[in-house]
Design an enzyme around this catalytic site. Structure first.
Site, mmCIF file in Angstrom:
data_model
loop_
_atom_site.group_PDB
_atom_site.id
_atom_site.type_symbol
_atom_site.label_atom_id
_atom_site.label_comp_id
_atom_site.label_asym_id
_atom_site.label_seq_id
_atom_site.Cartn_x
_atom_site.Cartn_y
_atom_site.Cartn_z
ATOM 1 N N GLY A 83 -22.629 9.300 4.868
ATOM 2 C CA GLY A 83 -21.474 8.827 4.107
ATOM 3 C C GLY A 83 -21.595 7.343 3.838
ATOM 4 N N ARG B 186 5.427 8.360 3.190
ATOM 5 C CA ARG B 186 5.009 9.350 2.207
ATOM 6 C C ARG B 186 5.521 10.758 2.460
ATOM 7 N NH1 ARG B 186 -1.140 7.115 1.596
ATOM 8 N NH2 ARG B 186 -0.471 5.273 0.474
ATOM 9 N N SER C 174 -5.612 3.053 5.675
ATOM 10 C CA SER C 174 -6.850 3.810 5.799
ATOM 11 C C SER C 174 -8.061 2.953 5.463
ATOM 12 C CB SER C 174 -6.815 5.027 4.887
ATOM 13 O OG SER C 174 -8.079 5.632 4.886
ATOM 14 N N LEU C 175 -7.968 2.182 4.396
ATOM 15 C CA LEU C 175 -9.069 1.265 4.091
ATOM 16 C C LEU C 175 -9.273 0.349 5.287
ATOM 17 C CD1 LEU C 175 -8.245 0.258 0.389
ATOM 18 C CD2 LEU C 175 -9.969 1.875 1.192
#
Ligand SMILES: Cc1cc2nc3c(=O)[nH]c(=O)nc-3n(C[C@H](O)[C@H](O)[C@H](O)COP(=O)(O)OP(=O)(O)OC[C@H]3O[C@@H](n4cnc5c(N)ncnc54)[C@H](O)[C@@H]3O)c2cc1C
Ligand code: SF4
Ligand code: FES
Lengths: 649, 244
Positions: A51, A341, A451-452
């Site tokens: 990845g 969210r 998340s980043l």
């Protein structure tokens, strides 16, 4: 029902390796006592990183800088195309540049709370701790973050928090951060420390004497399988939101590498924790292949509403103010449009299910910039969201400066992933999982822009330190030979499966199965779940799997470029993985974060957690083909924060 | 909608390719160009025929995977968008659409519409970075950057590496692509330190890989889905002369 038997195993299955001592000293203490490998020895050690997203590219480059020999893999033609590139809104850090009371502890607390108290304290605290270094590093790499007139970095707010800690590059933060990581990866490639293998799909993990020692990859151009050995393997393969077929992920995103690791013994944690993002462009046609996200940052300036009258078919601009229902502001006055969210997604579904939805399908709500444009001027709003507005207009033909956007929830982020300990190692020695592919930092729901931050933190600042603690004992192993029986067996198995997929010679395409799987998952294991539906979903997935193995068609051979074969392999894995996912959702008899079980809700329709019984990470162990997986529970201990009912009212 | 598609088919890099004709019905105007090709491929696979190979991943205009010549234009006739964002509503019903891979010497065809763009990565590997090790960065706000400069750097940094500029250019020049990266770093103090070495290394690599020279015809700018401007090529040239 087979799934009511509880294969409870004990806590001994886990060694989380969380260092002792107070939360805020754990990482410092760990770093100062972890065993080190001298630079001369690092040159002898090979590491495979699968990845090249933000987590993989940053890990490969940081490991290369340390002098390890790194082999990096991705399925795209270039590492720069990993789906991190699509992240829009921003990246968090506890810099407190705004003097608004932010701190490492507050960022940690927001993540723990946002995750509905289902994440591991020690990991989350550390992620918050390294967040500032991540911003420093990207800035030094030349990432063009937005700035103020005085030349310092600008920030904005994101859902679920009351401080402004999100750094951004317009609506393309992920692209800019990923290209930063890609540039550091390139630098290591130029120095010969990293060898890049693009257009490779990792199809299996190879264990030798119980340790991760390599992978079997398929060269997607020639179709040939390849054996790659290493002293350790890092999976940075991203999320599996495409299990819903339509999602905000890249269409080739998949769970295959993680699933293969699971089949080799790695525990899969909380697979059913999937975030449904509230603001995506709704589906427009039945051939649609993906959904496009409209960043959450838009909720800073956009107000969400539906008509107050059921089935009101007037144009948005013709509906007067007093006939609009700003339902988030109404239900959650403290956070308004910036609720997390999961809360925002369910609220949208609730309104649409009740008949207040807009657009042809009734499956959409408005996100309106009228008031923000009035208050701050069109230039400011364009500056902040210009490219998102353009994208919206390209896709829908509507200009959001003139008419409100239409949005609807979409599958987006997978909090679940491979189980890892504090060192980011799975329970298989030498196998690591970082970024979205692991489970550890976001509990049952992820906060925007974290998340980043986690992916880059894992890759640049955490894994390169923790992996040494394992490799220090591996120095004695010289080159890992790929001639062993283990490699040969794994390769044979991979080829066997490719052949099996090619031999079915039925009628239907892999994508058509994928689409149907997506519908089942969305309907029965999506935003709102219940026992009956989940059981139904499970049996539908099993039927679909049978049909797949009888009626799939893949033209061509495996010894050539064959995209249908790639798709078929991914769908085949999803058909298995979906069953684990539903099983996990079935077994968690509570609502928490994104996992909303209808049976467990408050009288006001909010998620009802059950801390007494379910304050654990569900880590699943593979038990064999068509056997029920074994559940291991890692009970979560909260030392610094007290689990509370999450309230955004 | 109905379309006649003339699509370049080529089994592999060694084989000779040719145009094949396909007829496709039931295309809805909301479909993207790639979704239209998905529909064609579904039909082909159901007939046990080899589907048309093409690259795509994000399908939202940001990863740079997709790209093909459509009716003589890279990414199709609509300016400033990628192929995955090209909607079928831009085509006339019953139109004949010609679809080809990128044509450029440094981009050999792998299969059908897929080309090998690894040369673009090689240029980046030659110098498209700031040499800073993990852990060595100063505090982010210790170096203020003029907002306009930062915004300008951003405008260059958004290149997605799709290669349309190269495909559009009669010389197969990669100048627009290279200039985007060089500009981004040239405009930021973080990138200035190595500006000289970077621009030379990237240009040398570009020449070595067989990309042609820029003759200012501007086709790249016209076809770039991210609207990278020719002024950045001007900046690249300035940076290059300055480096000697
Ligand atoms: C549309 C969108 C917007 C987002 N916006 C934000 C945001 O504003 N802020 C934020 O913090 N987060 C955001 N996120 C989430 C965030 O972008 C991702 O969680 C994060 O970038 C994941 O990074 P990663 O390195 O784990 O994986 P990815 O970037 O997904 O990379 C996965 C890599 O694994 C490779 N791979 C996968 N399987 C295989 C295999 N079998 N063999 C070989 N290679 C393989 C792929 O080639 C790729 O290189 C967003 C997500 C999406 C989808
Ligand atoms: S400059 Fe434009 S056309 Fe060229 S690679 Fe970048 S985005 Fe594509
Ligand atoms: S598929 Fe990513 S840009 Fe088109």
């Amino acid at each position: 029902m087979a799934f009511q038997i509880d294969n409870l195993t004990t806590m001994e299955a886990f060694n989380t390796k969380i260092p002792d001592g107070p939360l805020f000293q754990k990482w410092t203490k760990y770093k100062s006592s972890v065993r080190l490998i001298n630079p001369a020895n690092r040159k002898k050690i090979e590491i495979i990183v699968v990845g090249t997203g933000l987590s993989g590219a940053s890990a490969a480059s940081a490991l290369g800088e340390l002098g390890y020999r790194v082999k990096s893999f991705c399925y795209q033609d270039s590492p720069r195309r990993a789906h991190s590139v699509a992240a829009q809104g921003g990246i968090n850090a506890a810099k407190n540049y705004r003097n608004d009371g932010d701190s490492v502890f507050r960022l940690f607390y927001d993540m723990i709370k946002g995750g509905d108290f289902r994440a591991r304290e020690a990991n989350v605290y550390r992620a918050a701790e390294v967040s500032n270094q991540v911003i420093d590093h990207f800035t030094a790499l030349g990432v063009p973050f937005a700035r103020d007139y005085g030349g310092t970095l600008d920030t904005r707010s994101f859902g679920g928090v009351q401080v402004s800690r999100t750094f951004y590059s317009k609506g393309q933060t992920g692209q800019q951060c990923l290209l930063g990581a890609y540039s550091s990866l390139n630098r290591q490639i130029s120095r010969g420390n990293v060898i890049m293998y693009p257009r490779r799909e990792v199809l299996d993990l190879v264990l030798v004497e119980g340790k991760a020692r390599g992978v079997i990859a398929r060269n997607l151009i020639t179709g040939e399988t390849e054996r790659h050995g290493a002293h350790a393997v890092v999976l940075a393969t991203g999320g599996y939101g495409t299990i819903y077929y339509l999602s905000t992920l890249a269409i080739n995103s998949n769970a295959s590498a993680a699933w293969k690791a699971y089949k080799k013994g790695a525990f899969f944690a909380n697979p059913s924790f999937i975030q449904i993002h509230p603001t995506s462009i709704p589906q427009l046609n039945k051939f649609q292949s993906k959904l496009t996200l409209m960043s959450e940052s838009l909720r800073n300036d956009g107000r969400i509403w539906v008509p107050a009258k059921k089935g009101d078919k007037r144009l948005a601009n013709d509906i007067p103010e007093e006939e609009r229902d700003y339902y988030l502001e109404r239900r959650y006055p403290a956070f308004g449009n910036l609720v997390p969210r999961d809360v925002a997604s369910r609220a949208a579904k609730e309104r649409c299910d009740a008949g207040y939805g807009v657009g042809d399908t009734g499956l959409a709500v408005y996100l309106d910039f009228r008031d923000a444009i009035k208050a701050r001027g069109i230039k400011t709003i364009q500056d902040r969201y210009g490219n998102l507005f353009d994208m919206y207009k390209t896709i829908t033909g509507i200009n959001p400066c003139e008419e409100p956007m239409r949005i609807y929830p979409a599958g987006h982020y997978t909090m679940g992933g491979l189980w890892v300990d504090y060192e980011l190692m799975t329970n298989i020695p030498g196998l690591y999982a970082i970024g979205e592919a692991n489970f550890s930092d976001h509990g049952a729901n992820r906060l925007g822009a974290s998340s980043l931050m986690q992916a880059a933190g894992d890759g640049y600042f955490i894994l390169p330190i923790t992996i040494g603690n394992y490799l220090v004992d591996e120095i004695k192993e010289l080159l890992i030979s790929t001639d062993s029986k283990e490699f040969a067996d794994a390769e044979k198995e991979v080829i066997g499966r490719l052949e099996k997929l090619l031999m079915i010679k039925g009628k239907q395409t892999a994508s058509s199965f994928h689409k149907r799987l997506g519908e089942i998952m969305w309907n029965y294991c999506g935003m709102i779940r219940n026992k009956k539906g989940l059981e139904k979903g499970l049996s539908l997935v099993r039927d679909l799997k049978d049909e797949f193995w009888k009626d799939l068609n893949v033209p061509g051979t495996y010894k050539e470029l064959n995209m249908e074969l790639e798709k078929a392999g991914r769908v085949a894995d999803y058909l298995d993985f979906a069953q684990l996912l539903i099983t996990d959702a079935l077994r968690r008899n509570e609502s928490c974060g994104a996992h909303f079980r209808e049976e467990y809700q408050t009288s006001e329709g909010e998620a009802l957690r059950n801390d007494e019984e379910y304050a654990y990470v569900a880590a699943w162990e593979y038990a064999g083909e068509d056997k029920e997986p074994v559940l291991h529970r890692e009970y979560l201990k909260y030392e610094e924060v007290e689990p509370k009912v999450r309230s955004y009212k | 909608m109905h379309f006649t598609l003339k699509i370049w088919r080529q089994k592999n890099s060694l084989a000779r390719g040719s145009f094949e004709t396909y007829n496709l019905d039931d295309v809805s105007p909301e479909m993207s160009f790639l979704e239209m090709l998905d529909a064609l491929n579904k039909k082909l696979v159901e007939e046990d025929k080899d589907p048309v190979a093409f690259d795509s991943d994000c399908r939202e205009g940001i990863c740079g995977s997709c790209g093909m010549y459509i009716n003589g234009h890279p990414h199709g006739p609509v300016p400033a968008i990628t192929t995955c964002h090209l909607s079928m509503r831009y085509f006339r019903d019953s139109e004949t659409i010609w679809v080809e891979p990128w044509r450029a010497k440094p981009f050999p065809v792998i299969k059908d519409l897929i080309v090998d763009r690894s040369a673009l990565d090689k240029i980046q590997i030659a110098g498209g970075f700031v040499s800073v090790n993990t852990g060595a960065a100063p505090e982010a706000n210790s170096l203020p950057v003029n907002k306009e400069k930062a915004d300008e750097a951003f405008d260059s940094s958004i290149c997605i590496g799709c290669g349309a500029c190269v495909a559009a250019c009669k010389n197969a020049s990669a100048m627009l692509f290279v200039s985007a990266k060089v500009s981004q770093f040239a405009l930021l103090p973080q990138g200035r330190v190595e500006a000289r070495q970077r621009v030379r290394a990237m240009i040398e690599k570009m020449d070595e890989l067989g990309f042609g020279n820029c003759s200012n015809s501007g086709a790249c700018e016209a076809e770039c889905p991210k609207q990278i401007k020719l002024v950045s090529i001007a900046r690249l040239k300035r940076e290059y002369y300055k480096s000697y």
